[in-house]
Design an enzyme around this catalytic site. Structure first.
Site, PDB file in Angstrom:
ATOM      1  N   GLU A  32     -15.779 -27.944   5.731  1.00  0.00           N
ATOM      2  CA  GLU A  32     -15.901 -26.502   5.467  1.00  0.00           C
ATOM      3  C   GLU A  32     -17.371 -26.198   5.224  1.00  0.00           C
ATOM      4  O   GLU A  32     -18.000 -26.811   4.366  1.00  0.00           O
ATOM      5  CB  GLU A  32     -15.038 -26.111   4.262  1.00  0.00           C
ATOM      6  CG  GLU A  32     -15.275 -24.713   3.720  1.00  0.00           C
ATOM      7  CD  GLU A  32     -15.178 -23.599   4.776  1.00  0.00           C
ATOM      8  OE1 GLU A  32     -14.186 -23.545   5.513  1.00  0.00           O
ATOM      9  OE2 GLU A  32     -16.151 -22.816   4.883  1.00  0.00           O
ATOM     10  N   CYS A  40      -9.548 -15.498   3.567  1.00  0.00           N
ATOM     11  CA  CYS A  40      -8.525 -14.861   2.734  1.00  0.00           C
ATOM     12  C   CYS A  40      -8.891 -14.920   1.252  1.00  0.00           C
ATOM     13  O   CYS A  40      -8.872 -13.909   0.549  1.00  0.00           O
ATOM     14  CB  CYS A  40      -7.178 -15.533   2.981  1.00  0.00           C
ATOM     15  SG  CYS A  40      -5.873 -14.879   1.964  1.00  0.00           S
ATOM     16  N   CYS A  45      -8.096 -11.140   1.957  1.00  0.00           N
ATOM     17  CA  CYS A  45      -6.885 -10.652   1.285  1.00  0.00           C
ATOM     18  C   CYS A  45      -6.990 -10.565  -0.236  1.00  0.00           C
ATOM     19  O   CYS A  45      -6.653  -9.546  -0.836  1.00  0.00           O
ATOM     20  CB  CYS A  45      -5.685 -11.560   1.574  1.00  0.00           C
ATOM     21  SG  CYS A  45      -5.765 -12.561   3.054  1.00  0.00           S
ATOM     22  N   LYS A  48      -9.839  -8.299  -1.766  1.00  0.00           N
ATOM     23  CA  LYS A  48      -9.479  -6.938  -1.318  1.00  0.00           C
ATOM     24  C   LYS A  48      -8.368  -6.363  -2.194  1.00  0.00           C
ATOM     25  O   LYS A  48      -8.458  -5.251  -2.686  1.00  0.00           O
ATOM     26  CB  LYS A  48      -9.063  -7.024   0.148  1.00  0.00           C
ATOM     27  CG  LYS A  48      -8.619  -5.771   0.833  1.00  0.00           C
ATOM     28  CD  LYS A  48      -7.153  -5.488   0.809  1.00  0.00           C
ATOM     29  CE  LYS A  48      -6.193  -6.516   1.282  1.00  0.00           C
ATOM     30  NZ  LYS A  48      -6.030  -6.640   2.712  1.00  0.00           N
ATOM     31  N   TYR A 174      -6.740  -1.932   9.764  1.00  0.00           N
ATOM     32  CA  TYR A 174      -6.269  -2.044   8.377  1.00  0.00           C
ATOM     33  C   TYR A 174      -7.406  -2.233   7.386  1.00  0.00           C
ATOM     34  O   TYR A 174      -7.374  -1.692   6.279  1.00  0.00           O
ATOM     35  CB  TYR A 174      -5.172  -3.101   8.246  1.00  0.00           C
ATOM     36  CG  TYR A 174      -5.628  -4.544   8.235  1.00  0.00           C
ATOM     37  CD1 TYR A 174      -5.863  -5.198   7.036  1.00  0.00           C
ATOM     38  CD2 TYR A 174      -5.801  -5.258   9.410  1.00  0.00           C
ATOM     39  CE1 TYR A 174      -6.263  -6.533   7.016  1.00  0.00           C
ATOM     40  CE2 TYR A 174      -6.194  -6.579   9.401  1.00  0.00           C
ATOM     41  CZ  TYR A 174      -6.431  -7.209   8.206  1.00  0.00           C
ATOM     42  OH  TYR A 174      -6.828  -8.517   8.188  1.00  0.00           O
ATOM     43  N   GLU A 178      -8.037   0.345   4.265  1.00  0.00           N
ATOM     44  CA  GLU A 178      -7.928  -0.227   2.914  1.00  0.00           C
ATOM     45  C   GLU A 178      -9.188   0.076   2.109  1.00  0.00           C
ATOM     46  O   GLU A 178      -9.120   0.499   0.948  1.00  0.00           O
ATOM     47  CB  GLU A 178      -7.717  -1.741   3.008  1.00  0.00           C
ATOM     48  CG  GLU A 178      -6.324  -2.094   3.509  1.00  0.00           C
ATOM     49  CD  GLU A 178      -6.111  -3.589   3.759  1.00  0.00           C
ATOM     50  OE1 GLU A 178      -4.956  -4.004   3.885  1.00  0.00           O
ATOM     51  OE2 GLU A 178      -7.097  -4.352   3.832  1.00  0.00           O
ATOM     52  N   ARG A 201      -4.240   2.146  14.918  1.00  0.00           N
ATOM     53  CA  ARG A 201      -3.726   2.009  16.285  1.00  0.00           C
ATOM     54  C   ARG A 201      -2.785   0.794  16.367  1.00  0.00           C
ATOM     55  O   ARG A 201      -3.049  -0.239  15.759  1.00  0.00           O
ATOM     56  CB  ARG A 201      -4.900   1.816  17.248  1.00  0.00           C
ATOM     57  CG  ARG A 201      -4.509   1.850  18.707  1.00  0.00           C
ATOM     58  CD  ARG A 201      -5.708   2.262  19.531  1.00  0.00           C
ATOM     59  NE  ARG A 201      -6.767   1.257  19.431  1.00  0.00           N
ATOM     60  CZ  ARG A 201      -6.967   0.278  20.327  1.00  0.00           C
ATOM     61  NH1 ARG A 201      -6.173   0.157  21.357  1.00  0.00           N
ATOM     62  NH2 ARG A 201      -7.951  -0.576  20.177  1.00  0.00           N
ATOM     63  N   ALA A 337       1.409  -5.996   5.981  1.00  0.00           N
ATOM     64  CA  ALA A 337       1.142  -4.845   5.112  1.00  0.00           C
ATOM     65  C   ALA A 337      -0.292  -4.404   5.273  1.00  0.00           C
ATOM     66  O   ALA A 337      -1.174  -5.196   5.584  1.00  0.00           O
ATOM     67  CB  ALA A 337       1.413  -5.210   3.654  1.00  0.00           C
ATOM     68  N   HIS A 431      19.658   1.637  -8.003  1.00  0.00           N
ATOM     69  CA  HIS A 431      19.318   3.007  -8.364  1.00  0.00           C
ATOM     70  C   HIS A 431      18.693   3.066  -9.755  1.00  0.00           C
ATOM     71  O   HIS A 431      19.138   2.340 -10.635  1.00  0.00           O
ATOM     72  CB  HIS A 431      20.612   3.841  -8.346  1.00  0.00           C
ATOM     73  CG  HIS A 431      20.378   5.289  -8.557  1.00  0.00           C
ATOM     74  ND1 HIS A 431      19.784   6.095  -7.599  1.00  0.00           N
ATOM     75  CD2 HIS A 431      20.641   6.078  -9.628  1.00  0.00           C
ATOM     76  CE1 HIS A 431      19.703   7.331  -8.073  1.00  0.00           C
ATOM     77  NE2 HIS A 431      20.217   7.340  -9.299  1.00  0.00           N
ATOM     78  N   GLU A 436      16.291   1.934  -2.261  1.00  0.00           N
ATOM     79  CA  GLU A 436      17.704   2.216  -1.956  1.00  0.00           C
ATOM     80  C   GLU A 436      17.844   3.147  -0.752  1.00  0.00           C
ATOM     81  O   GLU A 436      18.885   3.175  -0.101  1.00  0.00           O
ATOM     82  CB  GLU A 436      18.441   2.785  -3.175  1.00  0.00           C
ATOM     83  CG  GLU A 436      18.000   4.171  -3.597  1.00  0.00           C
ATOM     84  CD  GLU A 436      18.776   4.699  -4.819  1.00  0.00           C
ATOM     85  OE1 GLU A 436      20.009   4.557  -4.844  1.00  0.00           O
ATOM     86  OE2 GLU A 436      18.130   5.244  -5.734  1.00  0.00           O
TER      87      GLU A 436
END
Ligand SMILES: Cc1cc2nc3c(=O)[nH]c(=O)nc-3n(C[C@H](O)[C@H](O)[C@H](O)COP(=O)(O)OP(=O)(O)OC[C@H]3O[C@@H](n4cnc5c(N)ncnc54)[C@H](O)[C@@H]3O)c2cc1C
Length: 455
Positions: A32, A40, A45, A48, A174, A178, A201, A337, A431, A436
């Site tokens: 790395e 991420c 992610c 953010k 996204y 965001e 889009r 999401a 509920h 629901e």
């Protein structure tokens, strides 16, 4: 050979693949060059979502008055937030490093590049491996306009020294929407500039419309149908010019206009690995490249660029190569999401995609969540089911509203299992919740698709 498996890149895909392969008993090396956990954990992610959550507190403080609380909201301390975020990210990065060590992988804090199909240069050291995984991810790209270097990209946004007073975000994917929500919620005057008539889009049209309305309700100023021409500096200010010669100025211009796979300088040619013109590595459904012993995972393949997809691919490949459990993952019905304000979440087909395949029953509901009847905040929820008319299977679930990702994650299981509208109808609701509504949608909003056109 020094290793059974060498993984290039310690992000979501690489860490998972290396860790599981080492757990299966393989001799694993992993390199790395920047930070463990990759995009991420460090610049994607996780930070953010922490910034999104920071924005939510401000709005809740305002909402509380409708419930009888007198909360005097002070100014937001951006530097304090970023310091807290940095501490959390440092903690998580350490966990990723520890996980690999614990699994018995040999870790290299270095850049790795190909010398030949079985040999890598890892920080100046020659390393050989039987099998090699490319999991190098991607990076944000500025648009090809003069002065683009005067704007920031998402990597920079997490480390800003101070909160801009006025910000222009270019793009409507996204990441753009965001950050529009984040900057607006934390007090900046926020402009969102994009080429399309609606943001996001590729998402369902009802969600795109609902998001444009939600952004406007939040106070974000939308500039659709704009083509970027150039960016210039005027002292500390940034001046953005559009194709129409209209100009917009701000303290900060943020380009969220696209990402590109990290393959430049990697030596794919020396390894005999084929890539698309974009730089994306071409892979089979089992992550194999054009070179049989070299594999590629995650964003570097530019298929479905999401962390859970990257980790699932990494896990499946390690099981296939070293766990005696050959398998591939399905890229159908991947839930996702957008952590806009409020969020959008979706699984399955958009109405437009489903309708192109045959007639569909569409159910849509839009309402003010219970909380906001008292808070007075202008915030709506939109929920939608797309049902294949012939089989009555739910082929698309879409929601814009509070907790949408939490709700849609559960419904994604039902969609993956092939649940029908009747299965949803016979499920008792909880509920009072927004969720629901998904099991009480009785009145079809419209029919779309081929049969309707023929009528
Ligand atoms: C702002 C932002 C927000 C996001 N939000 C979400 C979200 O909410 N949900 C979601 O699912 N996804 C989200 N994503 C996408 C997600 O981060 C990626 O899909 C995921 O990180 C891909 O994992 P990866 O392992 O393929 O690549 P990466 O995580 O990018 O990891 C690749 C790693 O390889 C290293 N590397 C590159 N070249 C070399 C080399 N030659 N030698 C050694 N190391 C190298 C890099 O330094 C990097 O650490 C977001 C992305 C961004 C940018």
């Amino acid at each position: 050979m020094d290793f059974d498996l060498f993984v290039i890149g310690g992000g979501s895909a690489g860490v998972r693949c290396a860790r599981i392969a080492a757990g299966h008993g393989a001799r694993v090396g992993v390199a790395e060059e920047r930070f463990w956990g990759g995009t991420c954990v460090n610049i994607g992610c996780v930070p953010k979502k922490l910034l999104v959550q920071a924005g939510e507190y401000g709005a809740w403080a305002d909402d509380a008055a409708g419930f009888g609380w007198s909360i005097r909201k002070g100014p937001h301390d951006w530097a304090k937030l970023i310091a807290a975020k940095d501490r959390e990210i440092t903690r998580l990065e350490g966990i990723y490093r520890k996980l690999l060590n614990g699994a018995g992988a040999t870790i290299f804090d270095a850049r790795a590049t190909f010398i030949d199909p079985h040999t890598l240069d890892v920080g100046g050291k020659r390393v050989t491996a039987e099998k090699i995984v490319i999991a190098t991810g991607g990076h944000p790209e500025r648009p090809p306009i003069p002065g683009a270097e005067l704007g920031i990209i998402s990597d920079d946004a997490f480390f800003l020294k101070e909160m801009p007073k006025r910000v222009i975000i270019c793009g409507s994917g996204y990441i753009a929407v965001e950050f529009a929500g984040i900057f607006q919620a934390l007090g900046a005057e926020t402009h969102l500039v994009y080429r399309q008539p609606l943001p996001l889009r590729g998402f369902d049209e009802d969600m795109r419309t609902a998001l444009a309305e939600a952004l406007t309700a939040q106070g974000v100023i939308l500039h659709p149908d704009r083509v970027l021409k150039n960016l210039a500096a005027d002292g500390d200010k940034r001046v953005l010019m559009f194709g129409s010669s209209e100009v917009l100025s701000a303290d900060l211009v943020f380009f969220a206009t696209g990402r590109k796979p990290n393959t430049a300088g990697l030596g794919l040619d020396k390894a005999g690995v084929a890539a698309r013109p974009s730089g994306a590595v071409i892979v089979s459904p089992r992550s194999q490249t054009s070179q049989a012993h070299i594999y590629a995972l995650g964003d570097v393949t530019d298929q479905v660029n999401l962390t859970p997809v990257a980790t699932a691919e990494g896990h499946a490949l390690a099981d296939t190569l070293f766990g005696g459990n050959p398998r591939e993952i399905s890229l159908r019905n991947v839930p996702s999401a957008v952590f806009s304000t409020p969020p959008v979440s979706t699984v399955g087909l958009t109405e437009e995609q489903a309708a192109a395949m045959g007639p569909v029953d569409v159910y849509v509901t839009k309402f003010t969540p219970m909380r906001h009847n008292l808070s007075g905040r202008n915030r709506k929820t939109t929920m939608k089911l797309v049902v294949d008319q012939a089989s009555q299977k739910i082929v698309g679930v879409h929601m814009l509203g509070e907790d949408a990702p939490e709700i849609v994650q559960g419904l994604a299981i039902a969609v993956v299992m092939g649940a029908t509208k009747q299965d949803f109808d016979r499920t008792i609701g909880i509920h009072p919740t927004a969720a629901e509504e998904f099991v009480t949608l009785r009145t079809r909003t419209r029919v779309a698709g081929v049969a309707q056109a023929a009528e």
